[in-house]
Structure formats: structure tokens, C-alpha cells
Design an enzyme around this catalytic site. Structure first.
Site, PDB file in Angstrom:
ATOM      1  N   LEU A 151      64.771  30.093  37.734  1.00 64.14           N
ATOM      2  CA  LEU A 151      64.795  28.856  38.509  1.00 64.14           C
ATOM      3  C   LEU A 151      65.568  27.827  37.687  1.00 64.14           C
ATOM      4  O   LEU A 151      65.511  27.840  36.460  1.00 64.14           O
ATOM      5  CB  LEU A 151      63.373  28.338  38.772  1.00 64.14           C
ATOM      6  CG  LEU A 151      62.448  29.196  39.639  1.00 64.14           C
ATOM      7  CD1 LEU A 151      61.081  28.531  39.755  1.00 64.14           C
ATOM      8  CD2 LEU A 151      63.039  29.432  41.018  1.00 64.14           C
ATOM      9  N   ASP A 152      66.261  26.933  38.372  1.00 60.93           N
ATOM     10  CA  ASP A 152      66.933  25.849  37.669  1.00 60.93           C
ATOM     11  C   ASP A 152      65.911  25.034  36.877  1.00 60.93           C
ATOM     12  O   ASP A 152      64.727  24.989  37.232  1.00 60.93           O
ATOM     13  CB  ASP A 152      67.650  24.926  38.653  1.00 60.93           C
ATOM     14  CG  ASP A 152      68.787  25.612  39.380  1.00 60.93           C
ATOM     15  OD1 ASP A 152      69.308  26.615  38.852  1.00 60.93           O
ATOM     16  OD2 ASP A 152      69.148  25.146  40.478  1.00 60.93           O
ATOM     17  N   LYS A 153      66.373  24.368  35.847  1.00 62.76           N
ATOM     18  CA  LYS A 153      65.496  23.561  35.005  1.00 62.76           C
ATOM     19  C   LYS A 153      64.608  22.632  35.831  1.00 62.76           C
ATOM     20  O   LYS A 153      63.399  22.534  35.601  1.00 62.76           O
ATOM     21  CB  LYS A 153      66.334  22.746  34.016  1.00 62.76           C
ATOM     22  CG  LYS A 153      65.535  21.744  33.198  1.00 62.76           C
ATOM     23  CD  LYS A 153      66.443  20.854  32.377  1.00 62.76           C
ATOM     24  CE  LYS A 153      65.644  19.769  31.675  1.00 62.76           C
ATOM     25  NZ  LYS A 153      66.523  18.823  30.920  1.00 62.76           N
ATOM     26  N   THR A 155      63.886  22.747  39.063  1.00 69.14           N
ATOM     27  CA  THR A 155      63.213  23.346  40.217  1.00 69.14           C
ATOM     28  C   THR A 155      61.850  23.847  39.751  1.00 69.14           C
ATOM     29  O   THR A 155      61.735  24.482  38.705  1.00 69.14           O
ATOM     30  CB  THR A 155      64.028  24.516  40.790  1.00 69.14           C
ATOM     31  OG1 THR A 155      65.280  24.005  41.268  1.00 69.14           O
ATOM     32  CG2 THR A 155      63.292  25.176  41.950  1.00 69.14           C
ATOM     33  N   ARG A 256      70.752  24.787  46.994  1.00 71.31           N
ATOM     34  CA  ARG A 256      71.330  23.462  46.822  1.00 71.31           C
ATOM     35  C   ARG A 256      72.730  23.395  47.424  1.00 71.31           C
ATOM     36  O   ARG A 256      73.096  22.418  48.100  1.00 71.31           O
ATOM     37  CB  ARG A 256      71.351  23.094  45.343  1.00 71.31           C
ATOM     38  CG  ARG A 256      69.962  23.044  44.720  1.00 71.31           C
ATOM     39  CD  ARG A 256      70.004  23.056  43.193  1.00 71.31           C
ATOM     40  NE  ARG A 256      70.647  21.872  42.657  1.00 71.31           N
ATOM     41  CZ  ARG A 256      70.927  21.715  41.368  1.00 71.31           C
ATOM     42  NH1 ARG A 256      70.646  22.677  40.497  1.00 71.31           N
ATOM     43  NH2 ARG A 256      71.502  20.602  40.951  1.00 71.31           N
TER      44      ARG A 256
END
Length: 329
Positions: A151-153, A155, A256
Site C-alpha cells: 500500500l502507498d505510504k 494509504t 488514484r
């Protein structure tokens, strides 16, 4: 000469020493020293030289391009790369490891926003990987400590982690075969005017105009990778829309990028056209649902995770409502 001690990292340094051979006369210092340490990249050797780790004739030299002369004594103190030093347990991070499920083979965690998943440039410590290494000893023997997706930082939400090599391999195969169902809640700008569910099948790749972000690309463009997201509306008003996003592929920043392409960038997502609202300073994206078969037993598993306080507060201030049970089963 014995290995030197590195006062800055408490690591033992391996010192390599030699004399410049006649055939190396006139060559760059970094090239000659790189031949002494073939297990390291030349760029890392250059970094060591610039950091004062090299000597010629007993004198420190910080110019990688310096030309050497036959017979000169050269030395290099080898310090492990930042990446190799990043793979260490950090017990202080265990408090951030919110465990949703754990057994002998599988770990499911609720990753908080702000926690980087895997060490990389700029984030060589304080990551989920460092927490996993502190959580169980077996993580050290697994690729990426058992991490099978990211997961993105900024998220938040559910992540799968394998605790055994058998489980890691099975999870990687299941994700590649699209057998793991992942659904996210997203708070986006604008009133929703499209159908619901809305199928988005647009290739995603590195943005040719900005290498720091991704973009929707033509299928025939360099770097384009097929990507599919199903977007289902939960609630909308003139200001914002709350949607559920089901991933069929797992491209970098896929939700996104697809939401921005639809004209509904995520609240707080400045990289893709969103802006902070209702106290939401990060992209308003939360991994809320996971459906899969256990990687070893094959038993069906289902995990649901409500969004964190900042997401819930922003949703309420936007005048929208979510139903955690509203998902495609």
C-alpha cells in the site's frame, strides 16, 4: 590491517588494500577500487569514496575520478549499503503493527497511514518490514519479510503478509491469478454522474511528463500496463463522492490514477489533482476488504476493516455516509 570500526553505525568495516598494477595506471580511482570489491556496485564505491572511505598512499581521497599511478597503495573501507542495513528488526514499531489475523502461515495487518511498507531511498528505517522482522523470527528468512503486496505510504488498511515460504509463494500466485479480492473506500472530489458500478479499463504507466507520478496511457505507449478497476458509488453530493473501488490488477497508484482520469481525484491527493479538505491531508484511500483462500489450508477467509478516524471525520464533514458491508461478494 584489521577491519576498522565505524563509529557512526557500530558496524565492522572490511578494509580492502592493494597496489595499483601497471595495467591500471591512469585509470579512475573508483574503477580500480570497484575491482577490489566486486560484490558492491560502482555507484556505491563512488559514494564511499566521496564519504572519505578511500585512501591513496595513506591519505584520504574523496574524488572518484582521481587518476591513479602504478605502484600507489590504495585502500577502501567497505560499509554495507543503506539497503542492506535496512533489513533489521525495530521493536519500537510493534505498536504500529495492528494485527487483524494471525496463524502459523498468514498475517493480516491494518496498516496505518504514514507507515512506509518497504525500505527504499529516503525511508531506510521505520517501515512495516522492520516491524515484521521484530514481530517474528521467521520473517528474516522470507523474501521482503513475507510482504506480498504493498500500500502507498499514506494509504491505510488491510495487507496480507506470509509467515512461511509456502504461504508467501501461494499468496504471490493467488494475487497474480487475481484470486485475492481487494476493495478500497475512497473519498473523491465532485458529484458522481457516471453509472455505478463503473468499469475502468485503462492502461497505467509512468507519466512521460512527470516521472514522479503515474498516468493513464495508450495501450501501445512505452511502459503501459493493463489496469482494471471497478468503481461503485456509495454516496454523493455536489461536493464529493464516496466510492468503493475493486482492484482487478495491482498497478502502482492504480486507483488514484483511474479516479483522477474519471475526473474525481481523491481528496488530499495533491499528486493527482486532489486538495486537502475536511482535515484530510493525505489521499483519502483505505483498503477496507479482503477476500481470499487461505494460502495453505484453502479455507475461505474474509476480512473487513473500518477506515481510520481522519477518513471517517472527513466523510462525515462532507455530508456522506459509508456502509462497510456494501461490497461485491
Amino acid at each position: 590491517m584489521p577491519p576498522a570500526a565505524d563509529a557512526t553505525s557500530d558496524l565492522v568495516i572490511d578494509r580492502r588494500e592493494a597496489r595499483v598494477l601497471p595495467g591500471q595506471h591512469g585509470q579512475r580511482l573508483d574503477k580500480v577500487l570497484a575491482a577490489l570489491a566486486p560484490e558492491f556496485s560502482r555507484s556505491h564505491v563512488q559514494h564511499l569514496i566521496e564519504g572519505g572511505r578511500a585512501c591513496v598512499q595513506g591519505q584520504p581521497v574523496q574524488a572518484p575520478a582521481r587518476r591513479v599511478r602504478a605502484g600507489e597503495a590504495i585502500a577502501l573501507d567497505l560499509v554495507p549499503t543503506e539497503e542492506s542495513r535496512a533489513f533489521r528488526p525495530e521493536p519500537s514499531l510493534l505498536a504500529a503493527l495492528a494485527i487483524v489475523h494471525e496463524d502459523e502461515h498468514l498475517l493480516v495487518v491494518d496498516k496505518p497511514a504514514g507507515l512506509v511498507v518497504h525500505p527504499a531511498a529516503g525511508h531506510w528505517s521505520g517501515t512495516l518490514l522492520n516491524a515484521l522482522l521484530a514481530h517474528h523470527a521467521g520473517a528474516a528468512a522470507l523474501p521482503r519479510a513475507g510482504i506480498v503486496h504493498r500500500l502507498d505510504k499514506d494509504t491505510s488498511g488491510l495487507m496480507l503478509v506470509g509467515k512461511s515460504r509456502r504461504a508467501v509463494d501461494a499468496l504471490v500466485r493467488s494475487i497474480a491469478a487475481r484470486e485475492v479480492r481487494r476493495e478500497y473506500l475512497a473519498l473523491a472530489h465532485g458529484h458522481w454522474l457516471r453509472e455505478s458500478p463503473c468499469e475502468v479499463e485503462r492502461a497505467v504507466g509512468r507519466d512521460p511528463a512527470n516521472r514522479l507520478r503515474m498516468a493513464v496511457l495508450r495501450d501501445d505507449q512505452a511502459g503501459a500496463k493493463s489496469a482494471r478497476t471497478t468503481v461503485s458509488l456509495q454516496d454523493t453530493n455536489p461536493q464529493a463522492s464516496l466510492v468503493s473501488c475493486k482492484l482487478h490488477t495491482g498497478r502502482t497508484h492504480q486507483i488514484r490514477v483511474h479516479m483522477a482520469w474519471l475526473g474525481h481525484p481523491l481528496v488530499g491527493d495533491g499528486l493527482y489533482g486532489g486538495r486537502p479538505l475536511w482535515g484530510m491531508q493525505r489521499q483519502a484511500l483505505h483498503a477496507a476488504h479482503l477476500r481470499l483462500k487461505h494460502p495453505v489450508s484453502g479455507a475461505p477467509l474474509a476480512f473487513d476493516c473500518p477506515p481510520p478516524t481522519d477518513f471517517q471525520s472527513a466523510t462525515a464533514q462532507a455530508g456522506l455516509h459509508y456502509n462497510l458491508d456494501c461490497r461485491d461478494d
